[in-house]
Write a protein that holds these residues in place. Sequence first.
Motif, mmCIF file in Angstrom:
data_model
loop_
_atom_site.group_PDB
_atom_site.id
_atom_site.type_symbol
_atom_site.label_atom_id
_atom_site.label_comp_id
_atom_site.label_asym_id
_atom_site.label_seq_id
_atom_site.Cartn_x
_atom_site.Cartn_y
_atom_site.Cartn_z
ATOM 1 N N ILE A 142 0.826 -1.422 -0.086
ATOM 2 C CA ILE A 142 0.007 -0.042 -0.027
ATOM 3 C C ILE A 142 0.936 1.158 -0.148
ATOM 4 O O ILE A 142 1.946 1.459 0.805
ATOM 5 C CB ILE A 142 -1.019 -0.083 1.019
ATOM 6 C CG1 ILE A 142 -1.782 -1.424 1.209
ATOM 7 C CG2 ILE A 142 -1.857 1.293 1.380
ATOM 8 C CD1 ILE A 142 -2.723 -1.555 0.106
ATOM 9 N N ILE A 143 0.568 2.266 -0.930
ATOM 10 C CA ILE A 143 1.063 3.466 -1.065
ATOM 11 C C ILE A 143 0.500 4.721 -0.581
ATOM 12 O O ILE A 143 -0.875 4.439 -0.670
ATOM 13 C CB ILE A 143 2.025 3.400 -2.247
ATOM 14 C CG1 ILE A 143 0.957 3.616 -3.470
ATOM 15 C CG2 ILE A 143 3.087 2.627 -2.329
ATOM 16 C CD1 ILE A 143 1.446 3.903 -4.757
ATOM 17 N N GLY A 149 -4.781 10.081 -9.308
ATOM 18 C CA GLY A 149 -5.893 9.138 -8.984
ATOM 19 C C GLY A 149 -5.344 7.680 -9.275
ATOM 20 O O GLY A 149 -5.555 6.667 -8.571
ATOM 21 N N GLY A 150 -4.626 7.395 -10.449
ATOM 22 C CA GLY A 150 -4.178 5.947 -10.566
ATOM 23 C C GLY A 150 -4.965 5.170 -10.788
ATOM 24 O O GLY A 150 -4.656 3.735 -10.755
ATOM 25 N N GLY A 151 -6.302 5.256 -11.249
ATOM 26 C CA GLY A 151 -7.225 4.124 -11.588
ATOM 27 C C GLY A 151 -7.873 3.697 -10.339
ATOM 28 O O GLY A 151 -7.955 4.424 -9.224
ATOM 29 N N ASP A 155 -3.835 3.560 -4.501
ATOM 30 C CA ASP A 155 -3.013 3.329 -3.163
ATOM 31 C C ASP A 155 -2.152 1.922 -3.198
ATOM 32 O O ASP A 155 -2.126 1.717 -2.182
ATOM 33 C CB ASP A 155 -3.693 3.915 -1.962
ATOM 34 C CG ASP A 155 -4.840 2.841 -1.660
ATOM 35 O OD1 ASP A 155 -5.284 2.043 -2.726
ATOM 36 O OD2 ASP A 155 -5.258 2.773 -0.498
ATOM 37 N N GLN A 156 -2.189 1.413 -4.400
ATOM 38 C CA GLN A 156 -1.367 0.005 -4.306
ATOM 39 C C GLN A 156 -0.314 0.225 -5.222
ATOM 40 O O GLN A 156 -0.371 0.571 -6.389
ATOM 41 C CB GLN A 156 -2.287 -0.906 -4.600
ATOM 42 C CG GLN A 156 -1.639 -2.301 -4.123
ATOM 43 C CD GLN A 156 -2.803 -3.274 -4.072
ATOM 44 O OE1 GLN A 156 -3.893 -3.156 -4.167
ATOM 45 N NE2 GLN A 156 -2.099 -4.584 -4.133
ATOM 46 N N ASP A 157 0.951 -0.365 -5.162
ATOM 47 C CA ASP A 157 2.008 -0.506 -5.754
ATOM 48 C C ASP A 157 2.043 -1.960 -6.360
ATOM 49 O O ASP A 157 2.017 -2.778 -5.882
ATOM 50 C CB ASP A 157 3.436 -0.370 -4.802
ATOM 51 C CG ASP A 157 4.733 -0.585 -5.707
ATOM 52 O OD1 ASP A 157 4.346 -0.947 -6.899
ATOM 53 O OD2 ASP A 157 5.581 -0.343 -4.984
ATOM 54 N N PHE A 158 1.737 -1.601 -7.582
ATOM 55 C CA PHE A 158 1.578 -3.108 -8.411
ATOM 56 C C PHE A 158 3.051 -3.764 -8.959
ATOM 57 O O PHE A 158 2.990 -4.897 -9.785
ATOM 58 C CB PHE A 158 0.343 -3.137 -9.526
ATOM 59 C CG PHE A 158 -0.830 -2.892 -8.925
ATOM 60 C CD1 PHE A 158 -1.487 -3.953 -8.647
ATOM 61 C CD2 PHE A 158 -1.360 -1.589 -8.810
ATOM 62 C CE1 PHE A 158 -2.894 -3.913 -8.002
ATOM 63 C CE2 PHE A 158 -2.682 -1.629 -8.277
ATOM 64 C CZ PHE A 158 -3.266 -2.661 -7.912
ATOM 65 N N GLY A 163 8.963 -1.784 -7.180
ATOM 66 C CA GLY A 163 9.679 -0.815 -8.103
ATOM 67 C C GLY A 163 10.773 -1.454 -8.771
ATOM 68 O O GLY A 163 11.010 -0.968 -10.205
ATOM 69 N N ARG A 164 11.264 -2.587 -8.368
ATOM 70 C CA ARG A 164 12.233 -3.032 -9.309
ATOM 71 C C ARG A 164 11.856 -4.223 -9.861
ATOM 72 O O ARG A 164 11.082 -5.022 -9.500
ATOM 73 C CB ARG A 164 13.588 -3.476 -8.281
ATOM 74 C CG ARG A 164 14.181 -2.673 -7.406
ATOM 75 C CD ARG A 164 15.344 -3.230 -6.493
ATOM 76 N NE ARG A 164 14.569 -4.126 -5.624
ATOM 77 C CZ ARG A 164 14.342 -3.946 -4.220
ATOM 78 N NH1 ARG A 164 14.633 -2.775 -3.646
ATOM 79 N NH2 ARG A 164 13.636 -4.747 -3.435
ATOM 80 N N ARG A 165 12.345 -4.347 -11.271
ATOM 81 C CA ARG A 165 11.771 -5.361 -12.072
ATOM 82 C C ARG A 165 12.899 -6.151 -12.601
ATOM 83 O O ARG A 165 13.960 -6.306 -12.582
ATOM 84 C CB ARG A 165 11.261 -4.813 -13.473
ATOM 85 C CG ARG A 165 10.146 -3.898 -13.190
ATOM 86 C CD ARG A 165 9.405 -3.355 -14.262
ATOM 87 N NE ARG A 165 8.255 -2.545 -13.980
ATOM 88 C CZ ARG A 165 7.021 -2.934 -14.312
ATOM 89 N NH1 ARG A 165 6.683 -4.038 -14.484
ATOM 90 N NH2 ARG A 165 5.944 -2.136 -13.653
#
Length: 165
Positions: A142-143, A149-151, A155-158, A163-165
């Motif tokens: 959760i962020i 808005g981001g969809g 409030d979630q980091d997907f 953030g590292r792929r």
Amino acid sequence: MSLLGLVGTAGLLVNLNSTPGRAQEVKVPHLADLMNEAMQVHHAKLWFAGHANNWVLAAYEVKKIKETIIEIKETIVEIQIASPQWQRVPVGEMLNSFDSNLDALDQAVKAENAAKFDAAYHELTAACNVCHTRAGQPQIRIIEPLPNGGGTFPDQDFTTDSGRR
């Protein structure tokens, strides 16, 4: 009028035909549903309300988060019986850790203090992620909501690995 009488009589007959003494089944909520459909929605709305200086709405969202936590605490035994994955997770105990975060948010909202609100909101968000990790669900991050808005779930980091792929 006779149509209303017929509908009323049919409703009465349906009630009389139900099995006497048989308790109605109570649907146990899924923990994920309570988190996604209530907690996460109120978490995001709280941030947007606070950042819009809509302190009345922010107070309402804090209240709704508290009510969701109470609902989970009241139903956790049934949730754990229905979903074995939660039987070994001290969900009720973990939710108690949110009390101080919500008290700090409540105070910031009542004071209409944006800086204290941001700090308390950050702490609440961190507590969410600690809880997810302790529950064996670290992938749920959760962020603070994305400003645009981001969809549906702002409030979630997907991303993978924060953030590292």
